[in-house]
Motif scaffolding. Structure first.
Motif, mmCIF file in Angstrom:
data_model
loop_
_atom_site.group_PDB
_atom_site.id
_atom_site.type_symbol
_atom_site.label_atom_id
_atom_site.label_comp_id
_atom_site.label_asym_id
_atom_site.label_seq_id
_atom_site.Cartn_x
_atom_site.Cartn_y
_atom_site.Cartn_z
ATOM 1 N N LEU A 146 -16.509 12.716 67.548
ATOM 2 C CA LEU A 146 -15.153 12.407 67.998
ATOM 3 C C LEU A 146 -15.098 11.074 68.733
ATOM 4 C CD1 LEU A 146 -14.220 15.934 69.321
ATOM 5 C CD2 LEU A 146 -13.281 14.824 67.317
ATOM 6 N N ASN A 147 -16.211 10.318 68.730
ATOM 7 C CA ASN A 147 -16.301 9.009 69.385
ATOM 8 C C ASN A 147 -16.152 9.120 70.897
ATOM 9 O OD1 ASN A 147 -16.902 6.404 69.152
ATOM 10 N ND2 ASN A 147 -14.833 5.687 68.686
ATOM 11 N N ALA A 148 -16.580 10.256 71.463
ATOM 12 C CA ALA A 148 -16.528 10.419 72.918
ATOM 13 C C ALA A 148 -17.953 10.365 73.449
ATOM 14 C CB ALA A 148 -15.863 11.739 73.275
ATOM 15 N N GLN A 149 -18.502 9.138 73.513
ATOM 16 C CA GLN A 149 -19.906 8.985 73.908
ATOM 17 C C GLN A 149 -20.152 9.439 75.330
ATOM 18 O OE1 GLN A 149 -20.540 4.860 73.410
ATOM 19 N NE2 GLN A 149 -20.559 4.948 71.181
ATOM 20 N N PHE A 150 -19.191 9.119 76.208
ATOM 21 C CA PHE A 150 -19.385 9.457 77.615
ATOM 22 C C PHE A 150 -19.513 10.961 77.802
ATOM 23 C CE2 PHE A 150 -17.605 10.414 81.847
ATOM 24 C CZ PHE A 150 -18.517 9.738 82.607
ATOM 25 N N LEU A 151 -18.591 11.710 77.180
ATOM 26 C CA LEU A 151 -18.640 13.167 77.293
ATOM 27 C C LEU A 151 -19.947 13.699 76.733
ATOM 28 C CD1 LEU A 151 -15.193 14.731 76.451
ATOM 29 C CD2 LEU A 151 -16.497 14.843 78.550
ATOM 30 N N ALA A 152 -20.393 13.127 75.597
ATOM 31 C CA ALA A 152 -21.636 13.588 74.986
ATOM 32 C C ALA A 152 -22.802 13.416 75.952
ATOM 33 C CB ALA A 152 -21.896 12.814 73.695
ATOM 34 N N ALA A 153 -22.885 12.224 76.577
ATOM 35 C CA ALA A 153 -24.004 11.965 77.486
ATOM 36 C C ALA A 153 -23.922 12.853 78.715
ATOM 37 C CB ALA A 153 -24.018 10.497 77.892
ATOM 38 N N VAL A 154 -22.715 12.979 79.274
ATOM 39 C CA VAL A 154 -22.575 13.776 80.496
ATOM 40 C C VAL A 154 -22.850 15.252 80.209
ATOM 41 C CG1 VAL A 154 -20.872 14.596 82.139
ATOM 42 C CG2 VAL A 154 -21.082 12.183 81.698
#
Lengths: 348, 172
Positions: free
Chosen positions: B47-55
């Motif tokens: 979904l192009n949500a890199q920040f959420l993935a990392a967190v």
């Protein structure tokens, strides 16, 4: 993505992987030489000139040792444990910028495997996963000493991750970016973050010693209390993988410290050197190549520092370790965030 | 490509989530739960949500699950202690019927819903990026964000209070 770009990235990742393994291999040799130097001994000098073939001899010995799996252990997890430790250790070097960009045939080539705008979080996430290898291996051994080592590893990593994260927050407040390349670019010349963040650097350095399980924080494998800690039951190359993963972690921690606080590939007067060449392409490439050498010099210095500390300081007691983490480092890190915030308000 | 990746990730997520419940060994359950968090992070990346993935990986896989594993290792639950808990035929029946009823209700609920697709004109691929997320959190949702942080602080103070040494108690 173009196929040329894809091939370049694949080659670059393989090269970084090879360099990581090579540096980790020779870290074992360097560790023994540094120990010998500090203790006024000779160190390994039999295999090859100056004992340079010693790591190969060690690895060969490891491979030919008996592979032993305890009878009542959890067989699958016992095998997976060292694998996780190794894979996670190798993953983290992907976002580190080892150099600026080269211009070859009009094409700009960045010396970084993947550029993501959350590079710092990526490293932090991968580092926080490293403890699973230790925990799973220690638990699956079905041995009290291993279990105690695994539990120590878990509580130590969680405690020091907090202070580490908070010391990074101060850096992020200054740079305003999570991308490691951008953090590196902002420290051009001699404008390194260490001049603004000395306290943050000391906190980060202490925490990286704890996260890599190095002396004085090597309580998970404390041999005077726990025989071998989490790897008591391991033999052969499985033990080798655990020990090797530790050296890879040291390499990555050194690279991260060099990138965050010591200007990555930047060195003083790099702009003057760039302008000294009449052809901008040649100037750029020369500066970049020197930058790569500078980056690795910084990394080697930190690896040496890890070893220097190991053979100088005695091990902490467990309650001292917890006290240092929770009662000294975390309040200091919060103070550092406040100071940084105040500094940004006053001077920007 | 993205679609097949999505179905692969989704099936992996469901499989691992099922294995969390099915596994007899609690340590295996925790490990499957960790894999589940990884696959969910994979969805965030799709979904192009890199920040959420990392967190998601840092907080859940890196911290909370380490604590889970830590506690389970201390409790030393293994197959023997697990099999001692006997499930009677009656509770199996009750469980099957309750589960079946829940399934029927879910079917009834899903039947009439319309799943909102995205609007291609207003869709921005940058929504999940850390800059956008930060801007939204500190402007539009500032009050809930600050209240949530106060809630966390209260929880932390509570945990410290519970773990505090009683007067006269000696641990070392």
């Amino acid at each position: 993505m173009e196929s040329v770009e894809l091939i370049y990235k694949a080659v670059y990742i393989l090269v970084i992987f090879g360099i990581t393994l090579l540096i980790a291999t020779y870290s074992t040799y360097a560790e023994r030489k540094v120990a010998a130097f500090i203790q006024d001994r000779v160190g390994p000098n039999r295999a090859g000139p100056f004992g340079l073939m010693q790591p190969l001899a060690d690895a060969g010995k490891m491979f030919f040792k008996e592979e032993f799996i305890p009878a009542k252990s959890n067989r699958m997890l016992f095998i997976i444990g060292p694998g996780i430790a190794m894979i996670v250790a190798c993953m983290s070097s992907a976002v580190i910028p080892f150099g600026d960009m080269l211009i070859i045939g009009g094409r700009e080539i960045y010396l970084q495997a993947i550029e993501v705008n959350i590079g710092m979080l990526y490293i932090f996430g991968v580092v926080s996963l490293g403890v699973y290898g230790l925990m799973i291996g220690g638990w699956a051994s079905n041995n009290k000493f291993s279990l105690l080592g695994a539990i120590r590893a878990a509580s130590q990593n969680i405690s020091y991750e907090l202070a580490m994260g908070m010391s990074i927050i101060a850096i992020l407040m200054m740079t305003g970016s999570l991308s490691l390349r951008e953090i590196a670019e902002q420290q051009a010349g001699f404008n390194w973050n260490i001049w603004y963040q000395p306290l943050g650097f000391i906190i980060f350095l202490t925490c990286s010693f704890a996260e890599t399980n190095r002396t004085p924080f090597d309580l998970p494998e404390c041999e005077t209390e726990l025989i071998g800690g989490y790897h008591t039951e391991y033999s052969s190359m499985k033990l080798g993988l655990y020990l090797f993963a530790e050296y890879i972690n040291i390499f990555v921690a050194s690279a991260v410290m060099a990138t965050l606080y010591f200007g990555a590939y930047n060195f003083p007067f790099m702009e003057n050197l760039r302008e000294a060449f009449s052809d901008p392409v040649v100037g750029n490439n020369v500066v970049t190549l020197i930058g790569v050498a500078v980056m690795f010099a910084k990394i080697f210095f930190f690896i040496f520092f890890f070893m220097w500390v190991r053979w100088t300081l005695p091990r902490f007691r467990y309650d001292q370790l917890m006290k240092l983490g929770w009662q000294i480092l975390i309040p200091l890190a919060i103070l550092n965030i406040l100071l940084t915030g105040g500094g940004i308000l006053l001077f920007d | 490509m993205t679609e097949s990746l999505f179905y692969f990730l989704a099936s992996l997520t469901l499989l691992c989530a099922l294995m969390v419940v099915i596994s007899r060994n609690p340590v295996h359950s925790v490990l499957f739960l960790i894999i589940t968090f990884f696959t969910i992070s994979g969805h965030y990346i799709l979904l192009n949500a890199q920040f959420l993935a990392a967190v998601n990986i840092i907080v859940y896989a890196g911290a909370i699950m380490v604590l889970f594993l830590f506690v389970i290792m201390f409790l030393n639950m293994n197959k023997d202690s697990e099999s001692r808990v006997k499930t009677s035929t009656l509770s199996k029946f009750a469980g099957t019927i309750a589960g079946g009823l829940l399934f029927v209700i879910m079917v009834a609920a899903v039947k009439d819903t319309t799943i909102a697709g995205y609007n291609a004109d207003t869709f921005t691929s940058q929504t999940g990026m850390v800059e956008t997320l930060g801007a939204v959190l500190f402007t539009q949702y500032l009050l809930p964000f600050e209240l949530a942080s106060v809630l966390f602080l209260v929880a932390m103070v509570g945990a410290v209070m519970l773990g505090k040494k009683e007067a006269g108690e000696q641990h070392f």
